[in-house]
Scaffold this motif. Sequence first.
Motif, PDB file in Angstrom:
ATOM      1  N   TRP A 102       0.811  -1.216   0.000  1.00  0.00           N
ATOM      2  CA  TRP A 102       0.000   0.000   0.000  1.00  0.00           C
ATOM      3  C   TRP A 102       0.849   1.273   0.000  1.00  0.00           C
ATOM      4  O   TRP A 102       0.462   2.283  -0.588  1.00  0.00           O
ATOM      5  CB  TRP A 102      -0.940  -0.008   1.206  1.00  0.00           C
ATOM      6  CG  TRP A 102      -1.981   1.075   1.148  1.00  0.00           C
ATOM      7  CD1 TRP A 102      -2.006   2.236   1.849  1.00  0.00           C
ATOM      8  CD2 TRP A 102      -3.162   1.079   0.326  1.00  0.00           C
ATOM      9  NE1 TRP A 102      -3.123   2.971   1.529  1.00  0.00           N
ATOM     10  CE2 TRP A 102      -3.853   2.278   0.600  1.00  0.00           C
ATOM     11  CE3 TRP A 102      -3.692   0.189  -0.604  1.00  0.00           C
ATOM     12  CZ2 TRP A 102      -5.061   2.618  -0.033  1.00  0.00           C
ATOM     13  CZ3 TRP A 102      -4.892   0.519  -1.226  1.00  0.00           C
ATOM     14  CH2 TRP A 102      -5.546   1.718  -0.945  1.00  0.00           C
ATOM     15  N   GLU A 120      -7.419  -4.029  -8.093  1.00  0.00           N
ATOM     16  CA  GLU A 120      -7.453  -3.823  -6.639  1.00  0.00           C
ATOM     17  C   GLU A 120      -8.888  -3.853  -6.121  1.00  0.00           C
ATOM     18  O   GLU A 120      -9.154  -4.370  -5.037  1.00  0.00           O
ATOM     19  CB  GLU A 120      -6.761  -2.508  -6.269  1.00  0.00           C
ATOM     20  CG  GLU A 120      -5.251  -2.537  -6.421  1.00  0.00           C
ATOM     21  CD  GLU A 120      -4.549  -1.458  -5.632  1.00  0.00           C
ATOM     22  OE1 GLU A 120      -5.208  -0.481  -5.224  1.00  0.00           O
ATOM     23  OE2 GLU A 120      -3.323  -1.595  -5.416  1.00  0.00           O
ATOM     24  N   SER A 121      -9.807  -3.314  -6.921  1.00  0.00           N
ATOM     25  CA  SER A 121     -11.220  -3.334  -6.538  1.00  0.00           C
ATOM     26  C   SER A 121     -11.731  -4.763  -6.427  1.00  0.00           C
ATOM     27  O   SER A 121     -12.434  -5.113  -5.463  1.00  0.00           O
ATOM     28  CB  SER A 121     -12.046  -2.556  -7.562  1.00  0.00           C
ATOM     29  OG  SER A 121     -13.426  -2.665  -7.284  1.00  0.00           O
ATOM     30  N   ASN A 124     -10.422  -6.451  -3.276  1.00  0.00           N
ATOM     31  CA  ASN A 124     -11.151  -6.015  -2.086  1.00  0.00           C
ATOM     32  C   ASN A 124     -12.550  -6.620  -2.029  1.00  0.00           C
ATOM     33  O   ASN A 124     -13.020  -7.026  -0.961  1.00  0.00           O
ATOM     34  CB  ASN A 124     -11.228  -4.487  -2.041  1.00  0.00           C
ATOM     35  CG  ASN A 124      -9.890  -3.859  -1.677  1.00  0.00           C
ATOM     36  OD1 ASN A 124      -9.081  -4.460  -0.975  1.00  0.00           O
ATOM     37  ND2 ASN A 124      -9.650  -2.650  -2.154  1.00  0.00           N
ATOM     38  N   ASP A 129      -8.317  -7.962   0.465  1.00  0.00           N
ATOM     39  CA  ASP A 129      -7.857  -6.749   1.153  1.00  0.00           C
ATOM     40  C   ASP A 129      -6.467  -6.296   0.705  1.00  0.00           C
ATOM     41  O   ASP A 129      -5.443  -6.762   1.205  1.00  0.00           O
ATOM     42  CB  ASP A 129      -7.870  -6.942   2.665  1.00  0.00           C
ATOM     43  CG  ASP A 129      -7.588  -5.644   3.420  1.00  0.00           C
ATOM     44  OD1 ASP A 129      -7.438  -4.581   2.780  1.00  0.00           O
ATOM     45  OD2 ASP A 129      -7.502  -5.703   4.657  1.00  0.00           O
ATOM     46  N   ARG A 131      -4.842  -3.757   1.328  1.00  0.00           N
ATOM     47  CA  ARG A 131      -4.003  -3.184   2.387  1.00  0.00           C
ATOM     48  C   ARG A 131      -3.260  -4.246   3.191  1.00  0.00           C
ATOM     49  O   ARG A 131      -2.387  -3.918   3.991  1.00  0.00           O
ATOM     50  CB  ARG A 131      -4.852  -2.316   3.326  1.00  0.00           C
ATOM     51  CG  ARG A 131      -5.314  -1.008   2.673  1.00  0.00           C
ATOM     52  CD  ARG A 131      -6.199  -0.206   3.611  1.00  0.00           C
ATOM     53  NE  ARG A 131      -6.633   1.025   3.001  1.00  0.00           N
ATOM     54  CZ  ARG A 131      -6.025   2.203   3.157  1.00  0.00           C
ATOM     55  NH1 ARG A 131      -4.936   2.289   3.900  1.00  0.00           N
ATOM     56  NH2 ARG A 131      -6.511   3.285   2.576  1.00  0.00           N
TER      57      ARG A 131
END
Length: 201
Positions: A102, A120-121, A124, A129, A131
């Motif tokens: 990140w 990335e979407s 998630n 995740d 992050r």
Amino acid sequence: MKIYHYTKCNRLDSIFNDGFIATEMKRTLNRAPKFTDNVWFTEKLQYPKTALPLLSMFTETQLMLHVLQKHVHVDLDKIGAIFGSFYRFGFDSTETRFKKWWYSDERVVIREQADWICMESVANKVGDDVRAFWIAEADVLLENFSLEEHVDGGWKTILSNTSLSNLSSKERDVIEKLKEVSYQKCIEFDIPIFEPLPIAA
């Protein structure tokens, strides 16, 4: 904190023959476009949905299914009984060879790209995740690592505090058995068997 590189049985032979976990562009069998060339890790204790192999006989390995539906169960033991177990290499995140994705310079370079925003979407949405991701810029030598196998719904330690440069005879035997199982799975399912890569200077 421990971070994990999750992988499949058929990958163990090449990883141990190389003596390191190679960056993604060196050993990929996936035809999907690559935006980076790192070794990927996560803090998460579950096998990442975005790293699942796509297997036609198991609908739960389809990433889009996890995007569209929450709480789809992936039975790693059921899949592993056919294609070989799932594994994870563990490392200490405080080692200088690892960095949090990140906050990395690598992410700064691509974070505004539409395709990467989408990737990335998706990560998630399926619960991986972003992050929690970590990376290594270069091949990760198998030094100071642990190895766990997914068995009976949980992770069983096979090797702990292990370094290829200083193996005991017992550790060497364990690795040789893992390599043989991995090699046989490659033969059984016609998966390419990689020649060892040179260790980067």
